[in-house]
Design an enzyme around this catalytic site. Structure first.
Site, mmCIF file in Angstrom:
data_model
loop_
_atom_site.group_PDB
_atom_site.id
_atom_site.type_symbol
_atom_site.label_atom_id
_atom_site.label_comp_id
_atom_site.label_asym_id
_atom_site.label_seq_id
_atom_site.Cartn_x
_atom_site.Cartn_y
_atom_site.Cartn_z
ATOM 1 N N PRO A 111 0.787 -1.236 0.000
ATOM 2 C CA PRO A 111 0.000 0.000 0.000
ATOM 3 C C PRO A 111 0.824 1.295 0.000
ATOM 4 O O PRO A 111 0.246 2.370 0.074
ATOM 5 C CB PRO A 111 -0.812 -0.124 1.297
ATOM 6 C CG PRO A 111 0.065 -0.940 2.212
ATOM 7 C CD PRO A 111 0.796 -1.906 1.325
ATOM 8 N N GLY A 112 2.129 1.188 -0.044
ATOM 9 C CA GLY A 112 2.917 2.410 -0.222
ATOM 10 C C GLY A 112 3.721 2.849 0.991
ATOM 11 O O GLY A 112 4.275 3.941 0.987
ATOM 12 N N GLU A 132 2.785 -1.401 -8.957
ATOM 13 C CA GLU A 132 1.980 -2.421 -8.259
ATOM 14 C C GLU A 132 1.109 -3.133 -9.291
ATOM 15 O O GLU A 132 0.339 -2.491 -9.998
ATOM 16 C CB GLU A 132 1.117 -1.754 -7.178
ATOM 17 C CG GLU A 132 0.107 -2.655 -6.518
ATOM 18 C CD GLU A 132 0.702 -3.900 -5.842
ATOM 19 O OE1 GLU A 132 1.664 -3.782 -5.069
ATOM 20 O OE2 GLU A 132 0.177 -5.005 -6.105
ATOM 21 N N ASP A 174 10.184 -5.292 -2.345
ATOM 22 C CA ASP A 174 9.601 -5.669 -1.052
ATOM 23 C C ASP A 174 8.584 -6.750 -1.414
ATOM 24 O O ASP A 174 7.409 -6.476 -1.626
ATOM 25 C CB ASP A 174 8.937 -4.446 -0.406
ATOM 26 C CG ASP A 174 8.450 -4.740 0.997
ATOM 27 O OD1 ASP A 174 9.084 -5.554 1.694
ATOM 28 O OD2 ASP A 174 7.425 -4.161 1.395
ATOM 29 N N CYS A 227 8.777 -10.014 4.746
ATOM 30 C CA CYS A 227 8.455 -10.029 6.180
ATOM 31 C C CYS A 227 8.355 -11.485 6.620
ATOM 32 O O CYS A 227 7.440 -11.865 7.329
ATOM 33 C CB CYS A 227 7.228 -9.192 6.502
ATOM 34 S SG CYS A 227 5.783 -9.619 5.581
HETATM 35 N N1 SAM Z 1 6.132 -2.353 -0.140
HETATM 36 C C1 SAM Z 1 4.794 -2.358 0.375
HETATM 37 C C2 SAM Z 1 4.708 -1.417 1.555
HETATM 38 O O1 SAM Z 1 5.710 -1.200 2.238
HETATM 39 O O2 SAM Z 1 3.633 -0.865 1.797
HETATM 40 C C3 SAM Z 1 4.324 -3.764 0.705
HETATM 41 C C4 SAM Z 1 4.482 -4.697 -0.437
HETATM 42 S S1 SAM Z 1 3.767 -6.259 -0.177
HETATM 43 C C5 SAM Z 1 4.881 -7.027 0.872
HETATM 44 C C6 SAM Z 1 4.041 -7.052 -1.702
HETATM 45 C C7 SAM Z 1 3.293 -6.481 -2.882
HETATM 46 O O3 SAM Z 1 3.634 -7.243 -4.041
HETATM 47 C C8 SAM Z 1 1.777 -6.588 -2.767
HETATM 48 O O4 SAM Z 1 1.207 -5.315 -2.918
HETATM 49 C C9 SAM Z 1 1.363 -7.490 -3.905
HETATM 50 O O5 SAM Z 1 0.148 -7.115 -4.505
HETATM 51 C C10 SAM Z 1 2.515 -7.341 -4.873
HETATM 52 N N2 SAM Z 1 2.614 -8.511 -5.792
HETATM 53 C C11 SAM Z 1 1.913 -9.642 -5.776
HETATM 54 N N3 SAM Z 1 2.277 -10.459 -6.797
HETATM 55 C C12 SAM Z 1 3.232 -9.807 -7.457
HETATM 56 C C13 SAM Z 1 3.999 -10.107 -8.612
HETATM 57 N N4 SAM Z 1 3.866 -11.257 -9.244
HETATM 58 N N5 SAM Z 1 4.874 -9.190 -9.040
HETATM 59 C C14 SAM Z 1 5.046 -8.024 -8.388
HETATM 60 N N6 SAM Z 1 4.350 -7.699 -7.269
HETATM 61 C C15 SAM Z 1 3.461 -8.567 -6.821
#
Ligand code: SAM
Length: 450
Positions: A111-112, A132, A174, A227
Site C-alpha cells: 500500500p505504499g 503495483e 519488497d 516479512c
Molecule cells: N512495499 C509495500 C509497503 O511497504 O507498503 C508492501 C508490499 S507487499 C509485501 C508485496 C506487494 O507485491 C503486494 O502489494 C502485492 O500485490 C505485490 N505482488 C503480488 N504479486 C506480485 C507479482 N507477481 N509481481 C510483483 N508484485 C506482486
C-alpha cells in the site's frame, strides 16, 4: 492467538536454537503501534510517542488511537507503518551514491509504506516509480500517494516480465511473501502459513527479482526485503540472486544495541529483525549492487522524447511559485513535475509511457478550473487560494463530505480546507454555501461522535 503450525515451530527452533523460546514468547505479546511522519509535513500529533532508533521520522505510540478519527491521518501528515519496516530508512542512509540524478523504483509498492521512505530520500532531480500489479492494491497505493502528495512520483502496473532493460538506479523489491513476520499482527498470516506457501513465494520472489535485475543500471542498488524468516525466501534467495546475476552483496552495519541480526551465507549478507530482539515485527532486508556493465547506453540514440510542456497560462496563477514545474503533455489532469526532475521523468516515460504522474494540478471544466486533490496535499497551490483552518469537528465533517458546518467564505471560489497545518482538500464557496470536493471514495464513513 491460534497455535503456531508445527512445521513452522520446528523450523524456527532449528533456526534460532536457544533463542527460540523467547521468540515464541514474543509472538504471544501484542504488536506495537508505530507511525512515520511525512518527511515534509509531519508534525507529531501524539503525546507519549518514542522515537524508533532506525528512522528519524518514525515513532512508537503508547496505544493505538482511532486513526480514522484524526484529520492529520487523512491529510497524509503521517502513515501508520510497522516499525521494523522503517529500517529501510537507515539502510538507505548507509548507501553511497554517485552525485547524479537517479530513477528509483518500488517494484511491489502497495500500500505504499516503503514508497514513502523512498520518497524521503529522493533528490531534487530524481524521480520515483511506485509499481503495483494488483489492481485493488494499486488503488490503495494511489490513495496513499495522493494523500501524501509526493512530487516527482509516478504510478505503474507492470509485471516483472515487462522489465527487460535497465532504466533504474535503485530498486526496492519488497516481495510478496509467506508473511511469517506478521503472525502476531495479522491472523491471516498465521492461518495461511504452510511450507508449500513458503516455496511458492520463494519461486515468485525469484521471478520478480529477475525483472528487477533486468531493470537495474550498473552500480545500481537492489534492495530486497520480505516479512518472513524462512531461508527459502531470504538468504537462500539472496545467495541465488548473487550467483545467478552480476550482483555483489552490500553490507550494512547497525548499532549492536538495536538487536538486528546479521545473517551471512556463501558471501552474501542479510539482516533479520525478530520481535523478541526489538520492538517490531519480523522483517528481512538485504542490499545487492549490480556490477556488470549494461549496454543500455549504446542503445540510447536520437533525441530524448519530451513528455512535458510549459504550464498553460490559465493554470500558472493556480500554482505555487515556490517550485518551478512543467505539466505532462496530453494529460487533462495536468500531471506536474518539478523542473529539475524533468530529464529523469522523460527518461522514465520513454521506458514506461503508461506510468502516470501522481501529483496533478487539475483540469478545466468549460472555463472553470477544478483543482485536483493532490494540488492541496502536495502544497503546490498558489497563495491566491485562501486556506481555512477547521476545528477537529468541522474537519471531520468536511472529511465526511458534509458542507453545512464549514465557516462561510469571503468570496466565491475555491478554498483549501486545513486542520492544524495539514491540508485536507478543496471546497468551493458559491456565495450561498459550500460544495465539498473531498473525493467521494475516500470520505470518512465511520465517524465516531462523542
Ligand atoms: N512495499 C509495500 C509497503 O511497504 O507498503 C508492501 C508490499 S507487499 C509485501 C508485496 C506487494 O507485491 C503486494 O502489494 C502485492 O500485490 C505485490 N505482488 C503480488 N504479486 C506480485 C507479482 N507477481 N509481481 C510483483 N508484485 C506482486
Amino acid at each position: 492467538m491460534t497455535a503456531l503450525p508445527d512445521a513452522f515451530v520446528q523450523r524456527m527452533k532449528k533456526q534460532l536454537g536457544e533463542e527460540a523460546e523467547l521468540f515464541f514468547q514474543a509472538l504471544t505479546q501484542p504488536p506495537v503501534t508505530s507511525i512515520r511522519l511525512h518527511h515534509q509535513k509531519g508534525r507529531l500529533p501524539f503525546q507519549h510517542a518514542t522515537k524508533i532508533p532506525w528512522c528519524d521520522t518514525g515513532y512508537y505510540l503508547q496505544d493505538r488511537p482511532l486513526f480514522s478519527q484524526d484529520p492529520h491521518w487523512h491529510g497524509g501528515a503521517y502513515y501508520v507503518q510497522e516499525a521494523s519496516s522503517m529500517v529501510l530508512d537507515y539502510v538507505l542512509n548507509q548507501l553511497t551514491f554517485l552525485p547524479k540524478p537517479r530513477i528509483w523504483m518500488d517494484m511491489c509498492a502497495a500500500p505504499g509504506g516503503k514508497t514513502g521512505i523512498l520518497a524521503k530520500h529522493l533528490g531534487a532531480e530524481d524521480v520515483l516509480l511506485a509499481n503495483e500489479v494488483v489492481g485493488t492494491r494499486r488503488s490503495i497505493l494511489y490513495e496513499n500517494l495522493v494523500k501524501a502528495g509526493y512530487i516527482n512520483t509516478f504510478v505503474a502496473a507492470e509485471p516483472a516480465s515487462a522489465f527487460r532493460t535497465p532504466f533504474a538506479d535503485i530498486i526496492l523489491v519488497d516481495a510478496p511473501c509467506a508473511g511469517e513476520g506478521m503472525m502476531r499482527k495479522e491472523a491471516e498470516a498465521l492461518n495461511q502459513w504452510s511450507q508449500s506457501l513458503v516455496e511458492s513465494c520463494s519461486q515468485m520472489q525469484k521471478e520478480i527479482t529477475g525483472g528487477a535485475f533486468r531493470a537495474l543500471h550498473k552500480d545500481g542498488y537492489l534492495i530486497y526485503s520480505t516479512c518472513s524468516y524462512s531461508p527459502e525466501e531470504n538468504m537462500l534467495n539472496v545467495v541465488g540472486f548473487q550467483n545467478q546475476y552480476h550482483l555483489e552483496s552490500v553490507t550494512v552495519s547497525f548499532p549492536e544495541n538495536w538487536g538486528i541480526t546479521t545473517l551471512n551465507e556463501a558471501g552474501s549478507s542479510g539482516y533479520q529483525l525478530y520481535p523478541h530482539k526489538l520492538r517490531g515485527e519480523g522483517l528481512f532486508i538485504a542490499v545487492l549492487k549490480r556490477t556488470e556493465t549494461d549496454d543500455d547506453v549504446s542503445r540510447k540514440k536520437g533525441k530524448q522524447k519530451q513528455f512535458f510542456e510549459t504550464v498553460p497560462k490559465w493554470l500558472t496563477a493556480h500554482l505555487s511559485s515556490r517550485e518551478a514545474c512543467l505539466v505532462r503533455k496530453s494529460d487533462d489532469q495536468n500531471g506536474l513535475i518539478s523542473l529539475a526532475a524533468v530529464p529523469k521523468a522523460n527518461e522514465l516515460l520513454e521506458y514506461l509511457p503508461r506510468a502516470h504522474v501522481a501529483v496533478t494540478a487539475g483540469s478545466l471544466k468549460g472555463k472553470d478550473f477544478v483543482p485536483a486533490h493532490t494540488l492541496a496535499t502536495s502544497r503546490m497551490f498558489s497563495d491566491n487560494f485562501a486556506v481555512i483552518d477547521l476545528t477537529v469537528e468541522t474537519a471531520l465533517d468536511f472529511l465526511e463530505r458534509d458542507a453545512t458546518t464549514l465557516p462561510a467564505g469571503q468570496h466565491k471560489g475555491w478554498y483549501v480546507m486545513a486542520f492544524e497545518g495539514t491540508y485536507l482538500g478543496w471546497a468551493k464557496w458559491t456565495g450561498q454555501g459550500w460544495k465539498n470536493h473531498y473525493p467521494m471514495s475516500w470520505r470518512l464513513r465511520n465517524r465516531i461522535r462523542s
